[in-house]
Design a protein around this motif. Structure first.
Motif, PDB file in Angstrom:
ATOM      1  N   SER A 245       0.835  -1.203   0.000  1.00  0.00           N
ATOM      2  CA  SER A 245       0.000   0.000   0.000  1.00  0.00           C
ATOM      3  C   SER A 245       0.865   1.247   0.000  1.00  0.00           C
ATOM      4  N   ARG A 246       1.031   1.837  -1.173  1.00  0.00           N
ATOM      5  CA  ARG A 246       1.729   3.102  -1.309  1.00  0.00           C
ATOM      6  C   ARG A 246       0.759   4.108  -1.906  1.00  0.00           C
ATOM      7  N   VAL A 247       0.548   5.203  -1.213  1.00  0.00           N
ATOM      8  CA  VAL A 247      -0.423   6.186  -1.671  1.00  0.00           C
ATOM      9  C   VAL A 247       0.141   6.913  -2.893  1.00  0.00           C
ATOM     10  N   VAL A 248      -0.633   6.925  -3.949  1.00  0.00           N
ATOM     11  CA  VAL A 248      -0.242   7.638  -5.162  1.00  0.00           C
ATOM     12  C   VAL A 248      -1.175   8.830  -5.293  1.00  0.00           C
ATOM     13  N   SER A 249      -0.661  10.011  -4.929  1.00  0.00           N
ATOM     14  CA  SER A 249      -1.509  11.193  -4.905  1.00  0.00           C
ATOM     15  C   SER A 249      -1.277  12.116  -6.092  1.00  0.00           C
ATOM     16  N   LYS A 250      -0.181  11.932  -6.812  1.00  0.00           N
ATOM     17  CA  LYS A 250       0.129  12.813  -7.921  1.00  0.00           C
ATOM     18  C   LYS A 250      -0.627  12.390  -9.185  1.00  0.00           C
ATOM     19  N   TYR A 251      -0.793  13.371 -10.060  1.00  0.00           N
ATOM     20  CA  TYR A 251      -1.364  13.082 -11.374  1.00  0.00           C
ATOM     21  C   TYR A 251      -0.447  12.107 -12.102  1.00  0.00           C
ATOM     22  N   GLN A 252      -1.008  11.058 -12.644  1.00  0.00           N
ATOM     23  CA  GLN A 252      -0.211   9.983 -13.217  1.00  0.00           C
ATOM     24  C   GLN A 252      -0.038  10.056 -14.729  1.00  0.00           C
ATOM     25  N   GLY A 253      -0.479  11.134 -15.330  1.00  0.00           N
ATOM     26  CA  GLY A 253      -0.273  11.265 -16.761  1.00  0.00           C
ATOM     27  C   GLY A 253      -1.320  10.518 -17.566  1.00  0.00           C
ATOM     28  N   ARG A 254      -1.156  10.534 -18.862  1.00  0.00           N
ATOM     29  CA  ARG A 254      -2.115   9.904 -19.759  1.00  0.00           C
ATOM     30  C   ARG A 254      -1.856   8.405 -19.841  1.00  0.00           C
ATOM     31  N   VAL A 255      -2.845   7.682 -20.341  1.00  0.00           N
ATOM     32  CA  VAL A 255      -2.663   6.261 -20.619  1.00  0.00           C
ATOM     33  C   VAL A 255      -1.511   6.120 -21.605  1.00  0.00           C
ATOM     34  N   PHE A 256      -0.617   5.150 -21.356  1.00  0.00           N
ATOM     35  CA  PHE A 256       0.625   5.078 -22.123  1.00  0.00           C
ATOM     36  C   PHE A 256       0.377   5.021 -23.628  1.00  0.00           C
ATOM     37  N   TYR A 257      -0.603   4.225 -24.052  1.00  0.00           N
ATOM     38  CA  TYR A 257      -0.823   4.070 -25.488  1.00  0.00           C
ATOM     39  C   TYR A 257      -1.513   5.267 -26.115  1.00  0.00           C
ATOM     40  N   GLU A 258      -1.882   6.251 -25.288  1.00  0.00           N
ATOM     41  CA  GLU A 258      -2.426   7.491 -25.819  1.00  0.00           C
ATOM     42  C   GLU A 258      -1.332   8.538 -26.023  1.00  0.00           C
ATOM     43  N   LEU A 259      -0.122   8.229 -25.554  1.00  0.00           N
ATOM     44  CA  LEU A 259       0.994   9.158 -25.727  1.00  0.00           C
ATOM     45  C   LEU A 259       1.461   9.156 -27.181  1.00  0.00           C
ATOM     46  N   ASP A 260       2.125  10.243 -27.554  1.00  0.00           N
ATOM     47  CA  ASP A 260       2.706  10.342 -28.889  1.00  0.00           C
ATOM     48  C   ASP A 260       3.709   9.216 -29.114  1.00  0.00           C
ATOM     49  N   GLN A 261       3.775   8.694 -30.327  1.00  0.00           N
ATOM     50  CA  GLN A 261       4.653   7.572 -30.646  1.00  0.00           C
ATOM     51  C   GLN A 261       6.115   7.891 -30.316  1.00  0.00           C
ATOM     52  N   LYS A 262       6.562   9.127 -30.600  1.00  0.00           N
ATOM     53  CA  LYS A 262       7.950   9.492 -30.305  1.00  0.00           C
ATOM     54  C   LYS A 262       8.227   9.431 -28.806  1.00  0.00           C
ATOM     55  N   LEU A 263       7.247   9.849 -27.998  1.00  0.00           N
ATOM     56  CA  LEU A 263       7.432   9.795 -26.548  1.00  0.00           C
ATOM     57  C   LEU A 263       7.442   8.353 -26.058  1.00  0.00           C
ATOM     58  N   ARG A 264       6.567   7.508 -26.614  1.00  0.00           N
ATOM     59  CA  ARG A 264       6.577   6.092 -26.234  1.00  0.00           C
ATOM     60  C   ARG A 264       7.910   5.447 -26.595  1.00  0.00           C
ATOM     61  N   ASP A 265       8.416   5.763 -27.783  1.00  0.00           N
ATOM     62  CA  ASP A 265       9.714   5.212 -28.199  1.00  0.00           C
ATOM     63  C   ASP A 265      10.828   5.679 -27.263  1.00  0.00           C
ATOM     64  N   ALA A 266      10.750   6.938 -26.831  1.00  0.00           N
ATOM     65  CA  ALA A 266      11.782   7.473 -25.931  1.00  0.00           C
ATOM     66  C   ALA A 266      11.764   6.747 -24.586  1.00  0.00           C
ATOM     67  N   PHE A 267      10.572   6.433 -24.078  1.00  0.00           N
ATOM     68  CA  PHE A 267      10.479   5.672 -22.831  1.00  0.00           C
ATOM     69  C   PHE A 267      11.084   4.274 -23.008  1.00  0.00           C
ATOM     70  N   HIS A 268      10.842   3.647 -24.160  1.00  0.00           N
ATOM     71  CA  HIS A 268      11.436   2.331 -24.413  1.00  0.00           C
ATOM     72  C   HIS A 268      12.962   2.421 -24.435  1.00  0.00           C
ATOM     73  N   ILE A 269      13.490   3.451 -25.077  1.00  0.00           N
ATOM     74  CA  ILE A 269      14.945   3.627 -25.113  1.00  0.00           C
ATOM     75  C   ILE A 269      15.473   3.866 -23.700  1.00  0.00           C
TER      76      ILE A 269
END
Length: 222
Positions: free
Chosen positions: A154-178
């Motif tokens: 149980s770890r409280v996650v209070s911050k905004y967690q961003g968009r669903v990963f597959y809704e992110l721009d392809q370049k940003l998804r590729d950058a996370f993979h790298i």
């Protein structure tokens, strides 16, 4: 077909009990049957050949005691960052159909935490790992896990967690993979983690047979 006949067809073991253990004094016989079956299965599992020993790829090392508890399996370092990896089978999360059982064995879920000593939170990745690929399902920031804690703790996650990963721009998804693959989190982990899970599952099953047998035997003695 009557309801009773349908129930008997679904549960044939009940008919077996009715034939062999019809009296109230048969409790000891039932216990003996169960103990014998547990022992047979324990011996069968104990004779299973383990997979060849596989070492984790660089930069990871095995977390001591990881086989006996839930939590991180591997830890590694990248510059000033610590990377910890927890693994589970997809089949343990989503039960697979019998026809898809082999595929489920080759699908692993990874919880990957990338932390920095100066930060109170860590970058957490939920990934799917396959023999030839790694896919990211989600990325979020969350409070650092305590040493040895399971990802489900149980770890409280209070911050905004961003968009669903597959809704992110392809370049940003590729950058996370790298980003994550540059830290050694890639398909090269699969052979070790697959073998590690086999050993863990085997150990847990052996322990389960012994524990249940000890419980039944103690009840029988009492």
């Amino acid at each position: 077909m009557s309801i009773r006949a349908a129930a008997a067809r679904r549960h044939p073991w009940r008919s077996l009990l009715a034939r062999h253990f019809s009296s109230s004094s048969s409790s000891a016989a039932v216990d003996s049957l169960l103990l014998r079956s547990l022992k047979e299965h324990y011996l069968e599992v104990s004779r299973m050949t383990p997979p060849p020993k596989v070492n984790p790829p660089s930069p990871f090392t095995i977390v001591k005691g990881g086989l006996d508890r839930d939590g991180p399996v591997l830890r590694g370092a990248y510059k000033d960052e610590e990377i910890s990896i927890t693994v589970m089978r997809l089949a343990n999360i989503v039960p697979a159909d019998a026809d898809d059982d082999e595929n489920s064995i080759n699908q692993l879920f990874l919880h990957v935490d990338v932390s920095k000593p100066s930060r109170a939170d860590s970058l957490h990745f939920l990934c799917g790992l396959y023999p030839d690929a790694l896919g990211i399902h989600s990325v979020c920031l969350r409070p650092k896990a305590e040493s040895g804690a399971a990802p489900e703790s149980s770890r409280v996650v209070s911050k905004y967690q961003g968009r669903v990963f597959y809704e992110l721009d392809q370049k940003l998804r590729d950058a996370f993979h790298i980003f994550i693959e540059s830290r050694g989190v890639n398909e090269k982990l699969f052979p070790f983690l697959q073998a590690w899970l086999y050993v863990k599952d085997h150990r847990n099953l052996m322990r389960w047979f012994k524990s249940v047998g000890a419980f039944i035997n103690e009840q029988k003695s009492a």
